[in-house]
Design a protein around this motif. Structure first.
Motif, PDB file in Angstrom:
ATOM      1  N   ASN A 207       0.823  -1.143   0.088  1.00  0.00           N
ATOM      2  CA  ASN A 207      -0.029  -0.053  -0.103  1.00  0.00           C
ATOM      3  C   ASN A 207       0.622   1.083  -0.025  1.00  0.00           C
ATOM      4  O   ASN A 207       0.467   2.176  -0.687  1.00  0.00           O
ATOM      5  CB  ASN A 207      -0.980   0.084   1.282  1.00  0.00           C
ATOM      6  CG  ASN A 207      -2.088  -0.843   0.893  1.00  0.00           C
ATOM      7  OD1 ASN A 207      -2.585  -1.228   0.042  1.00  0.00           O
ATOM      8  ND2 ASN A 207      -2.758  -1.483   2.181  1.00  0.00           N
ATOM      9  N   LEU A 208       2.038   1.350   0.700  1.00  0.00           N
ATOM     10  CA  LEU A 208       2.907   2.321   0.796  1.00  0.00           C
ATOM     11  C   LEU A 208       3.427   2.500  -0.670  1.00  0.00           C
ATOM     12  O   LEU A 208       3.463   3.917  -0.960  1.00  0.00           O
ATOM     13  CB  LEU A 208       3.965   2.217   1.871  1.00  0.00           C
ATOM     14  CG  LEU A 208       4.812   3.275   2.096  1.00  0.00           C
ATOM     15  CD1 LEU A 208       4.220   4.642   2.568  1.00  0.00           C
ATOM     16  CD2 LEU A 208       6.035   2.881   3.016  1.00  0.00           C
ATOM     17  N   GLU A 209       3.856   1.717  -1.393  1.00  0.00           N
ATOM     18  CA  GLU A 209       4.500   1.758  -2.719  1.00  0.00           C
ATOM     19  C   GLU A 209       3.267   2.252  -3.424  1.00  0.00           C
ATOM     20  O   GLU A 209       3.632   3.035  -4.412  1.00  0.00           O
ATOM     21  CB  GLU A 209       4.992   0.387  -3.183  1.00  0.00           C
ATOM     22  CG  GLU A 209       5.698   0.636  -4.605  1.00  0.00           C
ATOM     23  CD  GLU A 209       6.213  -0.752  -5.066  1.00  0.00           C
ATOM     24  OE1 GLU A 209       6.259  -1.128  -6.407  1.00  0.00           O
ATOM     25  OE2 GLU A 209       6.397  -1.706  -4.191  1.00  0.00           O
ATOM     26  N   SER A 210       2.252   1.664  -3.533  1.00  0.00           N
ATOM     27  CA  SER A 210       0.871   2.357  -4.345  1.00  0.00           C
ATOM     28  C   SER A 210       0.777   3.683  -3.948  1.00  0.00           C
ATOM     29  O   SER A 210       0.684   4.774  -4.889  1.00  0.00           O
ATOM     30  CB  SER A 210      -0.110   1.450  -4.160  1.00  0.00           C
ATOM     31  OG  SER A 210      -1.423   2.095  -4.664  1.00  0.00           O
ATOM     32  N   LYS A 211       0.798   4.186  -2.719  1.00  0.00           N
ATOM     33  CA  LYS A 211       0.574   5.735  -2.519  1.00  0.00           C
ATOM     34  C   LYS A 211       1.610   6.484  -3.129  1.00  0.00           C
ATOM     35  O   LYS A 211       1.523   7.744  -3.494  1.00  0.00           O
ATOM     36  CB  LYS A 211       0.522   5.773  -1.203  1.00  0.00           C
ATOM     37  CG  LYS A 211      -0.652   5.554  -0.350  1.00  0.00           C
ATOM     38  CD  LYS A 211      -0.885   5.879   0.991  1.00  0.00           C
ATOM     39  CE  LYS A 211      -1.951   5.495   1.907  1.00  0.00           C
ATOM     40  NZ  LYS A 211      -2.224   6.294   3.156  1.00  0.00           N
ATOM     41  N   ILE A 212       2.893   6.126  -2.918  1.00  0.00           N
ATOM     42  CA  ILE A 212       4.096   6.806  -3.589  1.00  0.00           C
ATOM     43  C   ILE A 212       3.949   6.925  -5.073  1.00  0.00           C
ATOM     44  O   ILE A 212       4.154   7.846  -5.452  1.00  0.00           O
ATOM     45  CB  ILE A 212       5.481   6.121  -3.224  1.00  0.00           C
ATOM     46  CG1 ILE A 212       5.542   6.293  -1.710  1.00  0.00           C
ATOM     47  CG2 ILE A 212       6.701   6.698  -3.875  1.00  0.00           C
ATOM     48  CD1 ILE A 212       6.753   5.415  -1.149  1.00  0.00           C
ATOM     49  N   ARG A 213       3.542   5.932  -5.702  1.00  0.00           N
ATOM     50  CA  ARG A 213       3.508   5.795  -7.241  1.00  0.00           C
ATOM     51  C   ARG A 213       2.453   6.708  -7.671  1.00  0.00           C
ATOM     52  O   ARG A 213       2.633   7.495  -8.622  1.00  0.00           O
ATOM     53  CB  ARG A 213       3.367   4.485  -7.664  1.00  0.00           C
ATOM     54  CG  ARG A 213       4.721   3.583  -7.362  1.00  0.00           C
ATOM     55  CD  ARG A 213       4.368   2.138  -8.206  1.00  0.00           C
ATOM     56  NE  ARG A 213       5.623   1.600  -8.112  1.00  0.00           N
ATOM     57  CZ  ARG A 213       6.876   1.508  -8.714  1.00  0.00           C
ATOM     58  NH1 ARG A 213       7.124   2.442  -9.690  1.00  0.00           N
ATOM     59  NH2 ARG A 213       7.872   0.706  -8.489  1.00  0.00           N
TER      60      ARG A 213
END
Length: 410
Positions: A207-213
């Motif tokens: 989820n963190l990676e998704s938010k960053i992207r």
């Protein structure tokens, strides 16, 4: 210190054991006086004068004198607190933080906000950043919207990040989320929110990676973009090597910042010497070499680190001559500069193991440097390779060298 007229009356009565009747004298009720003393009744000018005179008489009957003027007696606690705080701001000297806290509480809400901002700026000027952070925290406990306080909000977030108060950043973002979306510096604030989630590990990496992207889409601010990419690198490194390599290659394409590329490639090089496949190792080598060719002007320590890593990578790629060239150059620029001595002795160890008979004078120069380093950093691994060199190429000098280093070993 910041007493209302009623509180002053009560203080005198308690201290000198003055009865209420001595002050009221049947002019007003004791109930009225009690309400004045506990702040439920505002003292009129007429009654203030009566109470002051009666108090003065009561004290004289006990052989005491009142120690404040009538003007001081009728001065309201808010006015006195404001004078005190204005004087602090004028002199720019903080002597009693507890009194400051007390004075702030005496002000009305509008003046509280104003004085808190001014005091925060004073604390920053005095280099007391943690106290400034605490003062800003008071402000944002009071305000319901932040549009008028955007500058102060950004400063407060910076201070929270500096003192690792990530929980506060998350709470602030949740409290003002709708307002934050309308601010000019939304991207800067949102990054701090994401970074706080990362530091506190409150959401899973997917989820963190998704938010960053999502945040990276159309993001123009290069500094914030690089900060997001650094988080991507950090979370991928925790997962597995393949993901780390994949993300690293992606990040290297997205950033134009030479400093960032340098740091990432050096980190990859440290990983590569034991873990990477040949193709990945070669990729790291080519990227590092490109930075080497661009030159890191005046950055001696960084140049040393770059050459050290290039030497290690090329050694594994079996480019022996190139590796030796990088290692020797690293020793030259690192001499007399504060660079990691563990890396210097590692380089010396590798060079001693690579020298041929014809490299005798180069070896003597490095041997001299090694003896100098041994005075401050004891690492004797290179001695074995050095003695092996003499044993193989100049056996007649072996005893001399053995005795030389034996002095250090003892």
């Amino acid at each position: 210190m910041f007493l209302s007229p009623g509180e002053k009356i009560l203080r005198y009565r308690k201290h000198y054991k003055i009865k209420q009747e001595e002050l009221t004298k049947n002019i007003v009720s004791k109930t009225y006086l009690g309400m004045v003393e506990n702040g439920r009744k505002v003292l009129s000018n007429k009654m203030a004068l009566i109470f002051y005179k009666n108090l003065e008489e009561a004290l004289e009957s006990k052989g005491e004198k009142i120690d404040i003027t009538y003007e001081e007696f009728v001065e309201k606690s808010e006015a006195k607190a404001k004078k005190y705080l204005d004087e602090i701001l004028k002199k720019e000297i903080i002597e009693n933080k507890w009194l400051i806290e007390e004075a702030i509480l005496k002000l009305n809400r509008v003046d509280q906000k104003k004085i808190i901002i001014e005091l925060s700026n004073l604390y920053l000027k005095l280099k007391d950043e943690n106290e400034a952070r605490r003062m800003y925290a008071k402000l944002f406990q009071m305000v319901s919207e932040i549009k008028k306080y955007e500058q102060e909000f950004i400063i407060f977030l910076n201070l929270c990040e500096k003192y690792e108060k990530y929980e506060i950043i998350l709470l602030l973002f949740k409290k003002y989320e709708e307002d934050i979306k309308k601010l000019k510096k939304f991207n800067e604030i949102y990054y701090r929110y994401i970074y706080s989630e990362y530091k506190l590990n409150v959401i899973d990496t997917e989820n963190l990676e998704s938010k960053i992207r999502i945040a990276l889409i159309n993001l123009k601010n290069g500094e914030i973009k690089n900060n997001y990419l650094k988080i991507l690198i950090a979370i991928s490194k925790k997962e597995d090597l393949d993901k780390y390599i994949l993300i690293s290659k992606e990040v290297l394409k997205q950033t134009s910042n030479l400093e960032f590329k340098f740091e990432l490639l050096c980190d990859l090089a440290q990983t590569s010497v034991v873990n990477l496949k040949y193709d990945d190792l070669k990729f790291v080598y080519l990227k590092l070499k490109k930075i080497y060719e661009q030159k890191l002007e005046k950055e001696i320590r960084k140049n040393f680190t770059l050459l050290y890593n290039l030497g290690k990578v090329t050694e594994i790629l079996n480019r022996k001559n190139e590796s030796r060239k990088y290692f020797i150059e690293a020793l030259i620029i690192g001499k007399g500069v504060e660079v990691p001595l563990s890396q210097v002795t590692e380089i010396i160890d590798k060079l001693f193991g690579s020298f041929e008979k014809s490299d005798y004078y180069s070896l003597l120069s490095i041997e001299e440097e090694y003896l100098r380093i041994l005075k401050n950093y004891e690492d004797y691994k290179p001695v074995i390779k050095l003695l092996h060199y003499y044993s193989k190429n100049y056996p007649q000098k072996l005893d001399e060298k053995f005795n030389l280093f034996r002095n250090y070993l003892e």
